[in-house]
Scaffold this active site. Structure first.
Site, mmCIF file in Angstrom:
data_model
loop_
_atom_site.group_PDB
_atom_site.id
_atom_site.type_symbol
_atom_site.label_atom_id
_atom_site.label_comp_id
_atom_site.label_asym_id
_atom_site.label_seq_id
_atom_site.Cartn_x
_atom_site.Cartn_y
_atom_site.Cartn_z
ATOM 1 N N GLU A 8 30.216 -47.781 32.284
ATOM 2 C CA GLU A 8 31.162 -46.751 31.820
ATOM 3 C C GLU A 8 31.438 -45.658 32.832
ATOM 4 O OE1 GLU A 8 29.203 -47.354 27.609
ATOM 5 O OE2 GLU A 8 28.547 -47.650 29.652
ATOM 6 N N ASP A 81 26.854 -49.267 27.837
ATOM 7 C CA ASP A 81 25.633 -48.752 27.206
ATOM 8 C C ASP A 81 25.089 -49.703 26.137
ATOM 9 O OD1 ASP A 81 25.565 -46.527 28.760
ATOM 10 O OD2 ASP A 81 26.322 -45.142 27.257
ATOM 11 N N ASP A 83 24.293 -49.946 23.050
ATOM 12 C CA ASP A 83 24.365 -49.561 21.643
ATOM 13 C C ASP A 83 25.654 -50.098 21.043
ATOM 14 O OD1 ASP A 83 26.305 -47.925 22.704
ATOM 15 O OD2 ASP A 83 25.239 -46.046 22.339
ATOM 16 N N GLU A 85 28.477 -48.654 20.260
ATOM 17 C CA GLU A 85 29.689 -48.215 20.949
ATOM 18 C C GLU A 85 29.851 -48.960 22.275
ATOM 19 O OE1 GLU A 85 32.996 -45.997 20.116
ATOM 20 O OE2 GLU A 85 31.142 -45.955 18.949
ATOM 21 N N TYR A 299 17.204 -44.869 27.744
ATOM 22 C CA TYR A 299 18.455 -44.623 27.030
ATOM 23 C C TYR A 299 18.258 -43.559 25.963
ATOM 24 C CZ TYR A 299 23.007 -45.521 24.996
ATOM 25 O OH TYR A 299 24.294 -45.386 24.550
ATOM 26 N N ARG A 301 20.172 -42.550 23.345
ATOM 27 C CA ARG A 301 20.671 -42.665 21.967
ATOM 28 C C ARG A 301 19.823 -43.707 21.248
ATOM 29 N NH1 ARG A 301 25.568 -42.158 24.922
ATOM 30 N NH2 ARG A 301 26.493 -40.090 24.579
ATOM 31 N N HIS A 345 15.941 -50.240 21.275
ATOM 32 C CA HIS A 345 15.514 -49.479 22.447
ATOM 33 C C HIS A 345 14.173 -48.819 22.182
ATOM 34 C CE1 HIS A 345 19.649 -50.114 23.374
ATOM 35 N NE2 HIS A 345 20.050 -49.328 22.392
#
Length: 708
Positions: A8, A81, A83, A85, A299, A301, A345
């Site tokens: 990203e 990432d 997750d 999203e 990570y 989140r 995670h």
């Protein structure tokens, strides 16, 4: 073979490139490349809630560059990432690059280190369509709620408002808390404290009144308290039963996204947005001497408390080397995640536990260093031995009355040598009691009754609000910060120091929502929807079915509300001030504009007078003696200037304080940041001294704001 890896952000691309070598090109997508259109609903509700995605216009150059890079490579890896999203971004990238979603071209990195990147690249997989569908369901659901409800609010309250599946229930929580505070009726109660001294020690200690004849006795009035105090006159105080013990205290677990935001708010005065920005930078990579770009934390989140065996071993090695074996627990600690936690995670931890904050301080910004230190200390402490305290509880007999005294001393400091978790409420301080033996006579130094009143529940801070959102299952770790930012930007709530309070607009909007869209602002309903979205992500529920279950009731509720309020418009009352309009004599009111609050004449349109809201600072202008006002630059940065501007040109970025210069008598200023100092506002005066570090929360907040 030439390989293309897409992430990203440029910072993440730079770090990963270092580990992959010359056969890999690493580029950034700059976030999402496709989304629902801005001008229309973009969802075909009648045909399976099919989303109509469009390429994001501002991303056209990026998309073109990605397509050109893809043509030159033999293999493409989607490394967004790890997750929900990030999975959706990879899916959209696969679409614009015409990649086969059944191909194993998706890689994830829990940490941006050599080990983490090599591990991720070694295990490519297919795009997880369950996670993609969970993100699509969330996006479509939020679009339907926002796109259908917002115009309703425009018509019934005021233009420019918005409603949201998570934001509306969050505003309701803050409004409900404010209503509790207003409705609260304080109740009087009293306490009695005795300051006592044992014959064997000069050290005085406090004992608190407990009751009579061994039974607890509550004191509600001054008359009851005075009666007890009268009964205690000339009564001998002696030590009764003594109970000694050892209390153990375990360390807090490593951080999740929620607890990181809470603790950064408590200890660093960081707003959640500031916390997540610094955490993202630490995850994506910073340049270290000899090591180059490296991700310093895992990570950020996550709601998992899982820690890898390698990280535990590295932490244990560091603890033994720094503190000795006695600071290690009998066995490595294992923390249990909550039932609804996504365990893909680990918890948030340093990627290299041996890399202590002092080793990287010179390479980090102020915010990065403060947050890394917090994360590192919390993680290392979570793997340390318990703290142990010797406790003493003593009964103090005074005739027919009973007092109690409690104290503790540190037997073994354990993890507290490094880190102690912050608290939202004040903890009552206890110290060690002097040596006491049963039957000891005690000397009374003072005996006082004190009046108290029960307190209303406190307003939410960001820390306590995030805690309640998590406890109620509202939103996910990644949504807390943007939700709070949104409702502040929409002026549904405002800050008062660290507290969050609703605005009049927030209260009126919430009242309307509670009356006509009860489910949307119901915490239990919102949490249930969140659970359904989690089930979609786990492949246990179809995403279209989840939307169908919601939409049927929502559509009928909206139609009913439109009918019931077709001739009704709710007025948001203006907040009147005592500032008189110099043009027409009316009391000016506070209005909310694009750039925040301002003063306006209520006589509009006959009188169009407006002015900025003046916030007066301590002291006086060193040039003309006028008031010093707090102002903001075009970029929103705070500065201070004379009320007589432009006739008087005095301005400063430093904060005026309520103290005059001992040399010339002018107002003193405080310069924030690392080189904090007190200096004179008079440019011709040389007075200067170091700023006192009193550790007050207000000073810490000012420093944090200045550094931001």
């Amino acid at each position: 073979m030439k390989n293309l890896v897409i992430v990203e952000s440029p910072a993440k691309a730079k770090t990963i490139k270092k580990y992959l070598g010359k056969n890999y090109e690493v580029v950034a997508s700059m976030g999402h490349v496709r989304d629902l259109p801005k001008s229309t609903l973009g969802v075909d509700v009648d045909n399976g809630f099919t989303p109509k995605y469009l390429n994001i216009r501002r991303q056209s150059d990026t998309i073109k560059a990605l397509r050109e890079a893809a043509k030159k490579c033999d293999r493409i890896y989607l490394a967004t990432d790890p997750d929900r999203e990030g999975e959706a971004i990879s899916w959209h990238l696969a679409h614009i690059l015409s990649l086969d979603v059944a191909e194993a071209n998706r890689v994830t990195f829990n940490e941006i280190t050599r080990t983490g990147v090599k591990e991720g690249m070694a295990h490519p997989r297919q795009i997880d369509m369950d996670l993609v569908n969970a993100q699509q369901a969330r996006r479509v659901l939020d679009r339907i709620v926002g796109y259908k409800l917002s115009p309703f609010l425009w018509k019934k309250v005021k233009p420019g408002l918005s409603a949201g599946r998570v934001q509306s229930v969050t505003v309701r929580m803050i409004v409900d808390r404010e209503e509790e505070i207003r409705a609260f009726c304080p109740e009087e109660y009293w306490s009695i404290e005795a300051k006592l001294t044992a014959k064997t020690s000069r050290k005085a200690f406090l004992a608190k009144f407990y009751g009579r004849a061994g039974e607890r006795m509550e004191l509600k009035t001054k008359e009851e308290t005075d009666a007890v105090l009268a009964g205690l006159q000339d009564v001998a105080f002696t030590v009764g039963k003594i109970k000694k013990g050892v209390r153990k205290k375990s360390p807090a677990p490593p951080f999740t996204t929620s607890t990181l935001q809470q603790e950064a708010s408590r200890k660093l005065n960081f707003q959640s947005r500031r916390t997540m920005r610094a955490a993202q930078e630490l995850y994506e990579g910073v340049d270290l001497p000899k090591l180059g770009a490296v991700g310093l934390i895992t990570y950020m989140r996550t709601d998992s408390l899982r820690i890898s065996d390698e990280a535990k071993a590295a932490a244990a090695a560091f603890i033994e080397d720094r503190y000795g074996k006695t600071y290690l627990p009998d066995a490595p600690r294992v923390y249990k995640s909550k039932n609804n936690a996504q365990d893909a995670h680990e918890a948030i931890r340093p990627t290299m536990p041996e890399m202590s904050p002092d080793k990287v301080k010179e390479s980090l910004t102020s915010d990065q260093y403060k947050l890394y230190k917090l994360i590192w200390e919390r993680f290392i402490a979570s793997q340390m031995a318990n703290a142990e305290y010797n406790t003493v509880a003593a009964d103090i007999n005074a005739g027919e009355y009973l007092f109690k005294a409690n104290g503790f001393s540190v037997k073994f400091d354990g993890f507290t040598v490094l880190y102690v978790e912050g608290r939202d409420d004040e903890e009552e301080k206890e110290g060690a009691l002097p040596p006491l033996e049963e039957g000891d006579a005690l000397k009374v130094s003072s005996l006082n009754g004190s009046q108290h009143f029960t307190q209303p529940p406190p307003r939410f801070t960001e820390a306590s609000l995030i805690k309640v959102l998590e406890e109620n299952g509202i939103g996910r770790p990644s949504t807390y910060s943007p939700t709070i930012t949104t409702i502040l930007d929409r002026h549904y709530i405002e800050r008062e120091g660290k507290q969050l309070k609703p605005t009049i607009l927030g209260e009126i909007t919430t009242t309307l929502m509670k009356d006509h869209f009860a489910d949307v602002v119901d915490a239990a309903f919102t949490a249930h929807m969140e659970s359904d979205l989690d089930l979609v992500g786990e492949g246990k529920k179809a995403w279209v079915k989840t939307l169908e279950e919601f939409y049927g009731d929502f559509a009928s509720t909206l139609a009913k509300a439109e009918e019931e309020m077709k001739d009704i418009r709710m007025k948001v009352p203006d907040e009147e001030t005592d500032i008189v309009c110099e043009k027409c004599g009316r009391n000016m009111v506070i209005k909310m504009g694009r750039y925040g609050k301002f003063l306006a004449c209520p006589g509009f349109p006959e009188c169009r007078n407006t002015k900025r809201i003046a916030v007066e600072a301590p002291g006086a202008c060193p040039k003309c003696g006028g008031k010093i006002l707090e102002k903001k630059s075009r970029k929103g940065k705070k500065f201070f200037g004379c009320e007589h501007n432009p006739a008087c040109d005095f301005m400063t970025w430093d904060t005026p304080i309520a103290e005059n210069c001992p040399q010339c008598g002018k107002t003193l200023l405080k310069k924030m940041g690392r080189g904090a100092k007190i200096h004179c506002s008079n440019a011709e005066c040389s007075y200067e001294r170091a700023a006192e570090k009193n550790g007050s929360s207000a000073e810490a907040a000012e420093t944090a704001e200045a550094e931001a």
